[in-house]
Design an enzyme around this catalytic site. Structure first.
Site, PDB file in Angstrom:
ATOM      1  CB  CYS A  95       1.245   7.739   1.003  1.00 47.44           C
ATOM      2  SG  CYS A  95       0.468   6.135   1.309  1.00 47.44           S
ATOM      3  CB  VAL A  96       4.315   4.933   3.568  1.00 53.79           C
ATOM      4  CG1 VAL A  96       5.248   4.322   4.593  1.00 53.79           C
ATOM      5  CG2 VAL A  96       3.121   4.026   3.356  1.00 53.79           C
TER       6      VAL A  96
END
Length: 556
Positions: A290-291
């Site tokens: 994800c991030v």
């Protein structure tokens, strides 16, 4: 990552009111009747009228057997009691009609139409008769059976949730970080202002010469990758013969109010450097989720600009590099809200993890909000213990400057995927210059990183890529232990410009993608060597046992 707006109810702080949003949308001239597809609307109206007659006619008959199961109406009263069946059927019919109404409106901007449908859906979900005491047969029966004790308990639960500024979704007393979750044996071997680096004890006599460093998202705690032994991705990687390192991001407090995106990128680079030094390898394998994947890719782009070559392969799990379609989170974003964040915390401040966590809950209200409103408040019960939901509730703050910069440059202006339009750590960024082989995993039902958006990474990065599509969503699709042989994945499709063309040519395989990834990674793992007897080395001595201090700091 959304930008919430204030709400009058402190429990719902950060959740934009669907009524307010709908009112704003319909305030524009383009929503006048002349913009509506009248033939389609009339057909919908006739179907609605027909549906009402059908509900009345069948109220005292048998429930329809062809209805799709709906957990909100699972108890038998909703089908066997005529009054409750009429409530349920009427609600479902009205919900369908409102959705058709939204579809019948002509809008020049597709984003506006999607936003209208999204917030209308939020309002419809909130108005389900199962959410109200007076129209919930199970809650009423429980109140009568307990002489009102369930209502008193429900009120007490509500008061406690108001005090905590959240809706409880699991029994948080059932878990403790380091005792019940995050239990893999290891040690913190390095720490800085933004993260601790954990090295895990090998589980095989020999390991691959290139260690694996994992960069989890900084918007959550890292131990989603190490919940319990049977579903721990960290343990699985150790069992595959890797020396595993994980960054444990610090939960920002006031002393981090000035921390920037560049500081996080430098933290990733430092983790790569320390991993390489301890592992005694010229290169490491790196994985980001994800991030964390966005940060890892940014770090590799900075390293490329600096002429550094520390990474042999990169794995990206449900990661977005092209933010053209940001999924449901895009409904919370526009220029005005980003400017508001920049002015309030962009030059210094902390964005509350509880506010952020609640916004993510609103993306799936029928899974993460209303069932717990019913259980906690209407029935007066406590939610069950569930390790994944405990992690979900363990919120993490974000530094204001980092958060505001990320929203502006990624979600709003989508500059990361454009060559030389973005500067990080003093260097211009060009993702096409990242030549390392990459394993890119998306999940088909992901509402945070749409799988088609993740697929675009294959067109942005300069090296060979292996794209894999897992079943389920953003979390469950990733945490899919190989030992359980659940779900499945698609792979080996012909890569081109269009994600749907890839899927049409891909092969479906039952079971977890973990084994597929492990076979891919072994091609980049290097030669085998004896597993290290100790953690750390002469330069980086163990600081404290895993899981370390940083992960135990909770949002108040």
């Amino acid at each position: 990552m959304p930008v919430p707006t204030p709400h009058a109810n402190p429990l719902l702080s950060g959740f934009p009111s669907p009524l307010t949003t709908l009112a704003e949308l319909f305030a524009y001239p383009r929503y006048l009747p002349s913009s509506i597809d009248m033939p389609r609307l009339m057909q919908s109206g006739l179907r609605h009228l027909e549906g009402q007659f059908s509900i009345l006619a069948s109220a005292f008959g048998q429930a329809g057997a062809d209805q799709k199961p709906d957990r909100r109406f699972a108890v038998k009263d909703w089908d066997e009691n005529p009054w409750y069946r009429m409530l349920k059927e009427g609600y479902l019919l009205n919900a369908k009609t409102l959705a058709e109404l939204a579809e019948s409106i002509h809008l020049d901007d597709d984003d506006d139409k999607s936003k209208l449908s999204f917030f209308l859906g939020q309002l419809v979900d909130a108005m389900s008769p199962s959410n109200f005491l007076a129209t919930n047969p199970e809650a009423i029966r429980l109140a009568l059976e307990t002489n009102g004790e369930s209502l008193l308990n429900g009120f007490a639960n509500y008061v406690e949730d108001m005090r905590q500024r959240r809706i409880a979704i699991t029994d948080e007393s059932a878990f403790e970080v380091g005792r019940d979750v995050a239990t893999s044996e290891g040690a913190v071997v390095f720490e800085c202002d933004v993260m601790q680096l954990i090295q895990y004890k090998p589980l095989t006599s020999k390991v691959m010469s290139r260690p694996l460093v994992i960069v989890p998202p900084c918007i959550n705690k890292y131990y989603i990758l190490d919940l319990q032994p049977e579903n721990s991705f960290v343990r699985f990687a150790c069992e595959q013969g890797y020396t595993v390192f994980v960054t444990s991001w610090r939960n920002p407090q006031e002393d981090m109010r000035g921390t920037t995106w560049d500081d996080y990128v430098e933290g990733v680079i430092k983790a790569l450097e320390v991993t390489r030094a301890i592992g005694g390898a010229s290169q490491v394998n790196a994985l980001g989720w994800c991030v964390g994947g966005t940060l890892l890719t940014s770090a590799l782009a900075v390293q490329e600009a600096r002429g550094e070559d520390m990474v042999a392969s990169m794995t990206l799990l449900t990661t977005m590099l092209d933010f053209t379609d940001p999924g449901d989170l895009g409904f919370f974003l526009d220029e005005a809200t980003v400017v508001a964040r920049e002015q309030s915390i962009g030059n210094g401040g902390i964005y509350s993890g509880k506010e952020l966590a609640f916004v993510f809950q609103t993306l799936r209200p029928n899974d993460l909000i209303w069932p717990y409103v019913v259980t906690n408040y209407l029935k007066g019960k406590s939610p069950a213990a569930f390790d994944l939901l405990y992690w979900n509730a363990d919120a993490t703050n974000l530094p204001g400057p980092m958060y505001a910069w990320y929203l502006r440059n990624m979600y709003l202006e989508n500059r990361l995927c454009k060559r030389d339009e973005l500067s990080m750590c003093g260097h211009s960024i060009d993702l096409s210059k990242i030549k390392v082989p990459s394993y890119i995993l998306a999940t088909k039902e992901d509402h945070i990183v749409p799988w088609q958006s993740a697929y675009r990474s294959t067109q942005l990065l300069g090296g060979d890529s292996e794209f894999v599509l897992g079943e389920s969503g953003h979390i469950a699709g990733v945490i899919n232990p190989a030992s359980k042989q659940k779900r499945g994945y698609w792979s080996a499709g012909a890569q081109g410009d269009h994600a749907e063309d890839w899927l049409a040519s891909a092969q479906s395989t039952p079971g977890s993608w973990w084994t597929h990834w492990s076979a891919w990674l072994k091609r980049h793992g290097g030669k085998q060597k004896a597993a290290p007897a100790n953690l750390g080395d002469s330069r980086f001595q163990p600081i404290e046992p895993a899981p370390g201090r940083y992960v135990k700091v909770r949002v108040e």
